[in-house]
Scaffold this active site. Structure first.
Site, mmCIF file in Angstrom:
data_model
loop_
_atom_site.group_PDB
_atom_site.id
_atom_site.type_symbol
_atom_site.label_atom_id
_atom_site.label_comp_id
_atom_site.label_asym_id
_atom_site.label_seq_id
_atom_site.Cartn_x
_atom_site.Cartn_y
_atom_site.Cartn_z
ATOM 1 N N ASP A 186 -6.363 0.233 -9.238
ATOM 2 C CA ASP A 186 -6.953 1.018 -10.321
ATOM 3 C C ASP A 186 -7.805 2.160 -9.772
ATOM 4 O O ASP A 186 -7.799 3.276 -10.305
ATOM 5 C CB ASP A 186 -7.811 0.125 -11.210
ATOM 6 N N ASP A 240 5.021 10.466 -9.650
ATOM 7 C CA ASP A 240 5.009 9.012 -9.530
ATOM 8 C C ASP A 240 4.463 8.643 -8.151
ATOM 9 O O ASP A 240 4.908 9.175 -7.136
ATOM 10 C CB ASP A 240 6.418 8.452 -9.708
ATOM 11 N N GLU A 276 1.900 3.951 -12.860
ATOM 12 C CA GLU A 276 1.478 4.858 -11.793
ATOM 13 C C GLU A 276 2.116 6.233 -11.930
ATOM 14 O O GLU A 276 2.196 7.004 -10.979
ATOM 15 C CB GLU A 276 1.828 4.262 -10.422
ATOM 16 N N ASN A 311 -1.081 -2.562 -4.691
ATOM 17 C CA ASN A 311 -1.554 -3.685 -5.511
ATOM 18 C C ASN A 311 -1.367 -5.017 -4.795
ATOM 19 O O ASN A 311 -2.245 -5.886 -4.818
ATOM 20 C CB ASN A 311 -0.807 -3.714 -6.843
#
Length: 245
Positions: free
Chosen positions: A124, A107, A150, A115
């Site tokens: 992305d 993770d 993620e 973000n």
């Protein structure tokens, strides 16, 4: 020319695909055979037989479209990795064999901050870069998947705990060493790290048990400061918790 070749060689010549034009201007795909005609040991001509292969081409096209659809259904559109559906199928197959295998949950740490600070398009790109890195550091026999958001999951067939740790550490170390910058202004994205939970399959346990133990290990890695690897308990008693960042 197949007809000429057939006439000269005295052998049947086949041409897989050609176009037969009708008088009205339309056409159909055909396969044809040119068979020599021999009289008293002398080639005197050839007989050409045409076969309409329109339906065969349609069937082949449908097969190709079906294969493409299956590939699309098994691949994550963003990263190009295998997706959750593939993960579930491969995991079920490995459990059915009841042989040792490994599971790595990874993770990305504090991904929400990336973000929030740089936007989802940059986020992305980070995921695509990480997907490329962990694929390169996995083995050819491993199945690398985007599990969701993620989070990534890697299945390692016929692998014991020691080797699972080595693969996870190669990935963790590679991510920690990345120096990612925005291409538009050169701004650094800061330190990007990831946390890992790993588990070795226990004989006769369910797929749910394996996932839950690896999930619990990932939770511990997040709780213990992130950017580390935690090993699952060698027990089926686990809650299977997880964090989102």
């Amino acid at each position: 020319c197949p007809i000429r070749n057939s006439f000269k060689s005295g052998k049947t010549v086949e041409r897989d695909t050609d176009i037969f034009w009708r008088k009205d201007g339309s056409h159909i795909p055909v396969r044809y055979l040119s068979t020599p005609q021999v009289v008293d040991g002398t080639n005197v001509g050839a007989v050409v037989s045409f076969y309409d292969i329109s339906e065969s081409i349609k069937v082949e096209k449908l097969k190709e479209e079906l294969a493409h659809a299956r590939r699309e259904a098994s691949v994550d559109a963003l990263t190009g990795l295998q997706n959750r559906r593939t993960f579930n199928a491969v995991l079920a197959d490995l459990v059915a064999r009841d042989e040792p295998f490994g599971l790595i949950f990874m993770d990305v740490d504090h991904f929400k901050n990336i973000n929030d600070q740089h936007g989802h398009l940059i986020g992305d790109r980070v995921l695509r870069q990480l997907a490329k890195l962990i694929s390169a550091r996995a083995r050819a026999s491993d199945t690398v998947t985007r599990y969701g958001g993620e989070e990534f999951a890697i299945l390692l067939p016929k692998t014991r705990l020691g080797e699972i740790k080595l693969v996870a550490e190669r990935m963790r170390d590679g991510i920690e060493r990345l120096n990612m910058r925005r291409t538009d202004n050169g701004e650094s994205l800061g330190r990007v790290t990831a946390s890992f939970g790993i588990a070795e399959y226990l004989r006769q346990e369910t797929a749910y048990d394996t996932v839950a133990r690896a999930d619990e290990a990932l939770y511990k890695a997040k709780s213990n400061g992130r950017n580390c690897i935690e090993v699952a308990e060698q027990s089926r008693q686990t809650g299977g918790r997880r964090l989102s960042a």
